[in-house]
Design an enzyme around this catalytic site. Sequence first.
Site, PDB file in Angstrom:
ATOM      1  N   LYS A  79       0.835  -1.210   0.000  1.00 11.47           N
ATOM      2  CA  LYS A  79       0.000   0.000   0.000  1.00 11.47           C
ATOM      3  C   LYS A  79       0.867   1.258   0.000  1.00 11.47           C
ATOM      4  O   LYS A  79       0.629   2.187  -0.765  1.00 11.47           O
ATOM      5  CB  LYS A  79      -0.897   0.002   1.242  1.00 11.47           C
ATOM      6  CG  LYS A  79      -1.576   1.347   1.498  1.00 11.47           C
ATOM      7  CD  LYS A  79      -2.419   1.340   2.761  1.00 11.47           C
ATOM      8  CE  LYS A  79      -1.677   1.582   4.037  1.00 11.47           C
ATOM      9  NZ  LYS A  79      -1.449   2.992   4.409  1.00 11.47           N
ATOM     10  N   ASN A  80       1.883   1.263   0.862  1.00 12.94           N
ATOM     11  CA  ASN A  80       2.636   2.510   1.051  1.00 12.94           C
ATOM     12  C   ASN A  80       3.637   2.794  -0.067  1.00 12.94           C
ATOM     13  O   ASN A  80       4.299   3.825  -0.058  1.00 12.94           O
ATOM     14  CB  ASN A  80       3.328   2.510   2.420  1.00 12.94           C
ATOM     15  CG  ASN A  80       2.315   2.701   3.532  1.00 12.94           C
ATOM     16  OD1 ASN A  80       1.162   3.027   3.278  1.00 12.94           O
ATOM     17  ND2 ASN A  80       2.735   2.496   4.774  1.00 12.94           N
ATOM     18  N   CYS A 112      -5.172  13.194  13.069  1.00 15.87           N
ATOM     19  CA  CYS A 112      -5.082  11.785  12.727  1.00 15.87           C
ATOM     20  C   CYS A 112      -5.032  10.983  14.016  1.00 15.87           C
ATOM     21  O   CYS A 112      -4.493  11.436  15.016  1.00 15.87           O
ATOM     22  CB  CYS A 112      -3.819  11.535  11.916  1.00 15.87           C
ATOM     23  SG  CYS A 112      -3.526   9.805  11.602  1.00 15.87           S
ATOM     24  N   ARG A 162       0.904  14.477  13.471  1.00 22.28           N
ATOM     25  CA  ARG A 162       1.371  14.298  12.093  1.00 22.28           C
ATOM     26  C   ARG A 162       1.336  15.582  11.259  1.00 22.28           C
ATOM     27  O   ARG A 162       0.559  15.701  10.312  1.00 22.28           O
ATOM     28  CB  ARG A 162       0.576  13.189  11.397  1.00 22.28           C
ATOM     29  CG  ARG A 162       0.729  11.859  12.100  1.00 22.28           C
ATOM     30  CD  ARG A 162       0.017  10.754  11.379  1.00 22.28           C
ATOM     31  NE  ARG A 162       0.764  10.235  10.243  1.00 22.28           N
ATOM     32  CZ  ARG A 162       0.276   9.358   9.382  1.00 22.28           C
ATOM     33  NH1 ARG A 162      -0.945   8.932   9.500  1.00 22.28           N
ATOM     34  NH2 ARG A 162       1.015   8.920   8.392  1.00 22.28           N
ATOM     35  N   PRO A 163       2.162  16.550  11.596  1.00 21.15           N
ATOM     36  CA  PRO A 163       2.185  17.798  10.837  1.00 21.15           C
ATOM     37  C   PRO A 163       2.785  17.618   9.436  1.00 21.15           C
ATOM     38  O   PRO A 163       3.299  16.549   9.102  1.00 21.15           O
ATOM     39  CB  PRO A 163       3.092  18.693  11.686  1.00 21.15           C
ATOM     40  CG  PRO A 163       3.948  17.759  12.460  1.00 21.15           C
ATOM     41  CD  PRO A 163       3.154  16.507  12.676  1.00 21.15           C
ATOM     42  N   ASP A 196       4.798   0.530  11.864  1.00 25.90           N
ATOM     43  CA  ASP A 196       3.580  -0.081  11.319  1.00 25.90           C
ATOM     44  C   ASP A 196       3.399  -1.541  11.736  1.00 25.90           C
ATOM     45  O   ASP A 196       2.395  -2.169  11.378  1.00 25.90           O
ATOM     46  CB  ASP A 196       3.569   0.028   9.783  1.00 25.90           C
ATOM     47  CG  ASP A 196       3.371   1.459   9.307  1.00 25.90           C
ATOM     48  OD1 ASP A 196       2.995   2.316  10.139  1.00 25.90           O
ATOM     49  OD2 ASP A 196       3.603   1.734   8.115  1.00 25.90           O
ATOM     50  N   ILE A 247       8.367   6.751  16.725  1.00 24.50           N
ATOM     51  CA  ILE A 247       8.047   7.501  15.502  1.00 24.50           C
ATOM     52  C   ILE A 247       6.830   8.410  15.712  1.00 24.50           C
ATOM     53  O   ILE A 247       6.867   9.592  15.380  1.00 24.50           O
ATOM     54  CB  ILE A 247       7.774   6.540  14.313  1.00 24.50           C
ATOM     55  CG1 ILE A 247       8.919   5.535  14.150  1.00 24.50           C
ATOM     56  CG2 ILE A 247       7.541   7.337  13.023  1.00 24.50           C
ATOM     57  CD1 ILE A 247      10.229   6.095  13.689  1.00 24.50           C
ATOM     58  N   ARG A 298      -8.717  -0.636   4.425  1.00 28.71           N
ATOM     59  CA  ARG A 298      -7.830   0.394   3.883  1.00 28.71           C
ATOM     60  C   ARG A 298      -6.459  -0.189   3.539  1.00 28.71           C
ATOM     61  O   ARG A 298      -5.793   0.306   2.637  1.00 28.71           O
ATOM     62  CB  ARG A 298      -7.640   1.521   4.909  1.00 28.71           C
ATOM     63  CG  ARG A 298      -8.866   2.370   5.118  1.00 28.71           C
ATOM     64  CD  ARG A 298      -8.541   3.509   6.031  1.00 28.71           C
ATOM     65  NE  ARG A 298      -7.312   4.151   5.600  1.00 28.71           N
ATOM     66  CZ  ARG A 298      -6.486   4.848   6.387  1.00 28.71           C
ATOM     67  NH1 ARG A 298      -6.776   4.999   7.655  1.00 28.71           N
ATOM     68  NH2 ARG A 298      -5.403   5.394   5.903  1.00 28.71           N
TER      69      ARG A 298
HETATM   70  C1  EPZ Z   1       4.389   6.964   6.243  1.00 24.17           C
HETATM   71  O1  EPZ Z   1       3.661   8.039   6.796  1.00 24.17           O
HETATM   72  C2  EPZ Z   1       3.459   5.800   6.154  1.00 24.17           C
HETATM   73  N1  EPZ Z   1       2.325   6.135   5.295  1.00 24.17           N
HETATM   74  C3  EPZ Z   1       2.962   5.396   7.543  1.00 24.17           C
HETATM   75  O2  EPZ Z   1       2.161   4.240   7.425  1.00 24.17           O
HETATM   76  C4  EPZ Z   1       4.186   5.055   8.410  1.00 24.17           C
HETATM   77  O3  EPZ Z   1       3.748   4.769   9.717  1.00 24.17           O
HETATM   78  C5  EPZ Z   1       5.157   6.233   8.421  1.00 24.17           C
HETATM   79  O4  EPZ Z   1       5.508   6.600   7.069  1.00 24.17           O
HETATM   80  C6  EPZ Z   1       6.441   5.938   9.167  1.00 24.17           C
HETATM   81  O5  EPZ Z   1       7.081   4.823   8.609  1.00 24.17           O
HETATM   82  C7  EPZ Z   1       2.407   5.979   3.989  1.00 24.17           C
HETATM   83  O6  EPZ Z   1       3.436   5.631   3.442  1.00 24.17           O
HETATM   84  C8  EPZ Z   1       1.186   6.244   3.181  1.00 24.17           C
HETATM   85  P1  EPZ Z   1       6.551  10.258   8.292  1.00 24.17           P
HETATM   86  P2  EPZ Z   1       4.258   9.513   6.782  1.00 24.17           P
HETATM   87  O7  EPZ Z   1       6.516  11.553   7.571  1.00 24.17           O
HETATM   88  O8  EPZ Z   1       5.094   9.692   5.564  1.00 24.17           O
HETATM   89  C9  EPZ Z   1       6.834  13.538  11.771  1.00 24.17           C
HETATM   90  C10 EPZ Z   1       0.224   2.927   7.789  1.00 24.17           C
HETATM   91  O9  EPZ Z   1      -0.323   2.413   8.780  1.00 24.17           O
HETATM   92  N2  EPZ Z   1       6.639  14.573  10.748  1.00 24.17           N
HETATM   93  O10 EPZ Z   1       7.701   9.347   8.028  1.00 24.17           O
HETATM   94  O11 EPZ Z   1       3.132  10.430   6.976  1.00 24.17           O
HETATM   95  C11 EPZ Z   1       5.597  12.685  11.966  1.00 24.17           C
HETATM   96  O12 EPZ Z   1       4.648  13.320  12.791  1.00 24.17           O
HETATM   97  C12 EPZ Z   1       0.778   4.333   7.829  1.00 24.17           C
HETATM   98  O13 EPZ Z   1       0.318   2.340   6.702  1.00 24.17           O
HETATM   99  C13 EPZ Z   1       6.764  15.907  11.103  1.00 24.17           C
HETATM  100  O14 EPZ Z   1       7.008  16.244  12.258  1.00 24.17           O
HETATM  101  O15 EPZ Z   1       5.180   9.481   8.077  1.00 24.17           O
HETATM  102  C14 EPZ Z   1       6.205  11.439  12.571  1.00 24.17           C
HETATM  103  O16 EPZ Z   1       6.416  11.636  13.927  1.00 24.17           O
HETATM  104  C15 EPZ Z   1       0.472   5.047   9.099  1.00 24.17           C
HETATM  105  N3  EPZ Z   1       6.580  16.867  10.132  1.00 24.17           N
HETATM  106  C16 EPZ Z   1       7.550  11.321  11.860  1.00 24.17           C
HETATM  107  O17 EPZ Z   1       7.815  12.637  11.342  1.00 24.17           O
HETATM  108  C17 EPZ Z   1       6.293  16.538   8.852  1.00 24.17           C
HETATM  109  O18 EPZ Z   1       6.136  17.451   8.016  1.00 24.17           O
HETATM  110  C18 EPZ Z   1       7.588  10.335  10.697  1.00 24.17           C
HETATM  111  O19 EPZ Z   1       6.479  10.561   9.850  1.00 24.17           O
HETATM  112  C19 EPZ Z   1       6.194  15.179   8.488  1.00 24.17           C
HETATM  113  C20 EPZ Z   1       6.368  14.214   9.467  1.00 24.17           C
END
Ligand code: EPZ
Length: 429
Positions: A22-23, A126, A131-132, A316, A338, A408
Amino acid sequence: MDRIRIVGGRKLNGTIPISGAKNAALPLMIAALLTDDTLILDNVPRLADVAQLQRILGNHGVDITAVGKRVGDQKYQGQTLRISAAHIIDTTAPYELVSRMRASFWVIAPLLARMHEARVSLPGGCAIGTRPVDLLIMAMEKLGAEISIDGGYVIAKAPGGLRGGSIAFPKVTVGGTHVSLMAASLARGTTVIENAACEPEVTDVAACLNKMGARIEGAGTSRIVVEGVDKLHGAQHAVLPDRIEAGTYAMAVAMTGGDVQLSGARPELLQSALDVLTAAGAEISVNDDGIRIARNGAGIRPVTVSTAPFPGFPTDLQAQLMALMVHAQGASEITETIFENRFMHVQELARFGARISLDGETARIDGIARLRGAPVMATDLRASVSLVIAGLAAEGETMVNRVYHLDRGFERLEDKLKACGASIERISD
Ligand code: EPZ
């Protein structure tokens, strides 16, 4: 709303085919916005999130057709999508669509790179934390975008087009890395991304972009260099197998006992999870078809695990591991590094009799010998599947409500588990 009914206590034995990730599928579909040619994606999983993204892309003017069944297709074979963004007629991604799926915010990058403008709703709250998107916005600004926020929308403009720049992420972000790759591919000049995410899904997206004519080097490492090109073209790419789905079923087998072949799984994509499962007492072997996991006789041993960016233990799979540890012979500790609030499964696992206490970002789980089935519900995809894992080992009946979340991210979950001997059925009201 559909529910899933499980009668626990049966071992899992057989073969589970692993679907496309999916991701990876979601950002790959979004990458199709970068070209006016057709991008053909094979092995796309049939998931609610994929269907939702089809609607979002359709709103921008993208045509998507699913290729029909072919001779020799297997029952669980992923679909082939032909995605054509020949004419982008709308650069706005509205609140009603983006609020339902966070990854859809990522359309900002290809729209900005190709159309030089984008208006994308902020994704909003969320269930797994705040998740900013500040880091994604920072990355676009580094490539020359002018960004403002108005009425809940991020308005991004790059009148003369994006230009290469230096992006150094203060923390690893998968989405931030995806959008940087897409935007930098069509920016003028060189972009260097430091502290890039090394997740296999990032590598898969970079490989597809390179097939489309992009010039990306270093994907899969923390430093990626992108030489921008004027135009990208069509390509054909198969989505890599879903390491989280594979890890989830591996946890399920470790939980119930039994012996299952995870067909199509790639061990190098989930080595940290396999190491944890081995430490927990599962037997893992790798063969030409994928990964075989078994647990026979031995009990589940407790483990101490922290989530971390790839190649660490994935967030995940944290909920699924916690479900497994509920049944361990002793106390285990799981730390979530994370996301700050990814513990919604804790109170639901308690309905099975689980004894879990939370101290900040660490959960301590005191294993119990017998779980009892219960009605449960979760508000997040991975939390929901952790309840399925617990239900498979619990005595009596478990009813998992709000199955929407499972749909999903897990293709035909109940079919795959039933084929391995689980007593599981979907109830549609
Ligand atoms: C991806 O989300 C995945 N989603 C998530 O899978 C996964 O948990 C996550 O990566 C971490 O591996 C998809 O690929 C569609 P991040 P993403 O940006 O990209 C912080 C699932 O269940 N952050 O790597 O949104 C954030 O809050 C989902 O399949 C900021 O602070 O995650 C987190 O603490 C859920 N500012 C950390 O970084 C930002 O602008 C990592 O988030 C962006 C992120």
